[in-house]
Write an enzyme that holds these catalytic residues in place. Structure first.
Site, mmCIF file in Angstrom:
data_model
loop_
_atom_site.group_PDB
_atom_site.id
_atom_site.type_symbol
_atom_site.label_atom_id
_atom_site.label_comp_id
_atom_site.label_asym_id
_atom_site.label_seq_id
_atom_site.Cartn_x
_atom_site.Cartn_y
_atom_site.Cartn_z
ATOM 1 N N GLY A 1 -8.592 3.400 -8.666
ATOM 2 C CA GLY A 1 -7.825 4.652 -9.176
ATOM 3 C C GLY A 1 -8.102 5.120 -10.523
ATOM 4 O O GLY A 1 -7.997 4.233 -11.401
ATOM 5 N N SER B 1 3.135 0.814 -6.561
ATOM 6 C CA SER B 1 3.704 -0.088 -5.959
ATOM 7 C C SER B 1 5.251 -0.455 -6.664
ATOM 8 O O SER B 1 6.137 -0.927 -5.902
ATOM 9 C CB SER B 1 3.189 -1.577 -5.763
ATOM 10 O OG SER B 1 1.479 -1.036 -5.039
ATOM 11 N N GLY C 1 -2.156 6.340 -2.530
ATOM 12 C CA GLY C 1 -3.121 6.136 -3.556
ATOM 13 C C GLY C 1 -4.015 5.117 -3.061
ATOM 14 O O GLY C 1 -5.558 5.295 -3.129
ATOM 15 N N HIS C 2 -3.674 3.976 -2.572
ATOM 16 C CA HIS C 2 -4.567 2.727 -2.065
ATOM 17 C C HIS C 2 -5.410 3.347 -0.712
ATOM 18 O O HIS C 2 -6.606 3.124 -0.661
ATOM 19 C CB HIS C 2 -3.594 1.844 -1.628
ATOM 20 C CG HIS C 2 -2.921 1.023 -2.674
ATOM 21 N ND1 HIS C 2 -1.539 0.888 -2.561
ATOM 22 C CD2 HIS C 2 -3.384 0.102 -3.561
ATOM 23 C CE1 HIS C 2 -1.164 0.314 -3.720
ATOM 24 N NE2 HIS C 2 -2.453 -0.296 -4.413
ATOM 25 N N PHE D 1 0.772 -1.231 0.052
ATOM 26 C CA PHE D 1 -0.043 -0.223 -0.163
ATOM 27 C C PHE D 1 0.863 1.185 0.083
ATOM 28 O O PHE D 1 2.113 1.560 0.466
ATOM 29 C CB PHE D 1 -1.067 0.049 1.268
ATOM 30 C CG PHE D 1 -1.983 -0.934 1.288
ATOM 31 C CD1 PHE D 1 -2.405 -1.516 0.138
ATOM 32 C CD2 PHE D 1 -2.494 -1.586 2.247
ATOM 33 C CE1 PHE D 1 -3.474 -2.579 0.085
ATOM 34 C CE2 PHE D 1 -3.318 -2.658 2.715
ATOM 35 C CZ PHE D 1 -4.002 -2.964 1.016
ATOM 36 N N HIS D 2 0.334 2.219 -0.564
ATOM 37 C CA HIS D 2 0.833 3.692 -0.566
ATOM 38 C C HIS D 2 -0.478 4.604 -0.447
ATOM 39 O O HIS D 2 -1.672 4.029 -0.521
ATOM 40 C CB HIS D 2 1.680 3.942 -1.768
ATOM 41 C CG HIS D 2 0.873 3.765 -2.998
ATOM 42 N ND1 HIS D 2 -0.129 4.107 -3.509
ATOM 43 C CD2 HIS D 2 1.063 2.599 -4.019
ATOM 44 C CE1 HIS D 2 -0.608 3.836 -4.834
ATOM 45 N NE2 HIS D 2 0.508 2.841 -4.891
HETATM 46 P P1 AMP Z 1 -3.091 -2.169 -7.522
HETATM 47 O O1 AMP Z 1 -2.725 -2.592 -6.070
HETATM 48 O O2 AMP Z 1 -1.916 -1.320 -8.124
HETATM 49 O O3 AMP Z 1 -3.737 -3.289 -8.097
HETATM 50 O O4 AMP Z 1 -4.102 -0.897 -7.168
HETATM 51 C C1 AMP Z 1 -5.325 -0.980 -6.238
HETATM 52 C C2 AMP Z 1 -6.104 0.052 -6.802
HETATM 53 O O5 AMP Z 1 -5.279 1.431 -6.147
HETATM 54 C C3 AMP Z 1 -6.478 0.508 -8.186
HETATM 55 O O6 AMP Z 1 -7.918 0.898 -8.344
HETATM 56 C C4 AMP Z 1 -5.461 1.458 -8.585
HETATM 57 O O7 AMP Z 1 -6.046 2.209 -9.809
HETATM 58 C C5 AMP Z 1 -5.546 2.305 -7.348
HETATM 59 N N1 AMP Z 1 -4.354 2.946 -7.436
HETATM 60 C C6 AMP Z 1 -2.911 2.846 -7.495
HETATM 61 N N2 AMP Z 1 -2.309 3.631 -7.622
HETATM 62 C C7 AMP Z 1 -2.802 4.872 -7.180
HETATM 63 C C8 AMP Z 1 -2.580 6.349 -7.271
HETATM 64 N N3 AMP Z 1 -1.269 6.685 -7.304
HETATM 65 N N4 AMP Z 1 -3.647 6.899 -7.007
HETATM 66 C C9 AMP Z 1 -4.877 6.557 -6.976
HETATM 67 N N5 AMP Z 1 -5.152 5.432 -7.028
HETATM 68 C C10 AMP Z 1 -4.102 4.342 -7.055
#
Ligand code: AMP
Length: 282
Positions: free
Chosen positions: A147, A186, A36-37, A33-34
């Site tokens: 996101g 990530s 954004g998540h 997680f960051h």
């Molecule tokens: P992931 O773990 O990369 O599959 O992402 C999980 C959710 O977090 C997805 O809906 C992504 O679009 C969203 N997400 C990832 N990075 C960001 C970000 N920088 N800003 C906003 N949402 C994000």
């Protein structure tokens, strides 16, 4: 915060919550997680009685030469971060339960997955759509939050939910960036310091595109040319695509009218990064 691994247990939890009249917000993730998540989780907290986050590095959305094995994972860190933003339940299913050996069903969305990332990752969105469908069936959310950073993924999920008459509302949230403009991901952890610096050219090029749009430029070619110039000035960056598209169909635009998404993907060293600008006409 509750943690559930088994599918049956997850379904029982959600069925009971629904029977009690509780609303469920769902945030599907691959973990590490960051902000954004966390921002998606906070939005869920605002909108619903319960926030459920799934953490599953989905093997079927990675191509054979992609980074499934080395994708960053840290369950304990993720658990703490989710708990701190008020998530009620972390669902971390087991791969062997999600994809038993006789698994043979996929969900494929046609037009919207063909261009952009679909060109260099031909099975990626099928993997995403399949796992998201499974997760929706297991978690049974009222809303699901994604996101805008993964813009084509969001467009694909919206199309799928519409086409399959799924009973879930899809919410898109703006891209969260580092202080210097790099879109959080990530995968940023893979970047060496000089690559991290070079990666800023992606955001710079999108800023330039925004400036041009604000000044009234409506020719896609003109915008793309300037963007490519900015990105290519960094020798460590190789462009996969830069495209000016209709935000719903993701079809290329020649002349911009109304809303537009400018999406790009590039390799910075060996790391593939994506970013985009959503420009609304009013
Ligand atoms: P992931 O773990 O990369 O599959 O992402 C999980 C959710 O977090 C997805 O809906 C992504 O679009 C969203 N997400 C990832 N990075 C960001 C970000 N920088 N800003 C906003 N949402 C994000």
């Amino acid at each position: 915060m509750e943690i559930i691994e088994r599918i049956k247990e997850m379904k029982t939890f959600s069925s009971k919550a629904r029977q009690e009249g509780k609303t469920i917000a769902f945030v599907p993730t691959m973990g590490f997680f960051h902000e954004g998540h966390l921002n998606l989780m906070r939005e869920g907290r605002k909108r619903c009685d319960l926030v459920i986050v799934s953490l599953f590095v989905n093997p079927t959305q990675f191509g054979p030469s992609e980074d499934f094995q080395k994708y960053p994972r840290n369950f304990e860190r993720d658990r703490k971060m989710a708990e701190e933003v008020g998530v009620d339940l972390l669902f971390a299913p087991l791969s062997k339960e999600m994809y038993p050996p006789d698994h043979q069903t996929v969900v494929r969305i046609e037009k919207v997955t063909r261009g952009l990332c679909g060109r260099s990752r031909p099975t990626h969105f099928q993997g995403v759509a399949t796992v998201v469908t499974m997760l929706f069936n297991i978690v049974m959310p009222h809303i699901a939050i994604f996101g805008e950073k993964d813009f084509q993924q969001l467009a694909t999920i919206r199309q799928m939910v519409k086409d399959l008459h799924m009973d879930v509302e899809i919410i898109g949230m703006p891209t969260v960036r580092e202080a210097d403009g790099l879109a959080m991901s990530s995968r940023n952890i893979y970047l060496r310091p000089e690559e991290r610096q070079a990666a800023l050219s992606l955001h710079r090029s999108l800023n330039r595109a925004e400036q041009l749009l604000q000044k009234g430029e409506r020719k896609a070619e003109k915008i793309l040319k300037e963007m490519e110039g900015i990105v290519l000035s960094e020798p460590l960056v190789k462009i996969d695509y830069v495209q000016v598209c209709n935000p719903t169909t993701l079809e290329d635009l020649i002349e911009i009218e109304g809303d537009v998404v400018i999406a790009l993907a590039a390799y910075v060293g060996k790391t593939r990064l994506i970013d985009n600008l959503i420009y609304r006409s009013c």
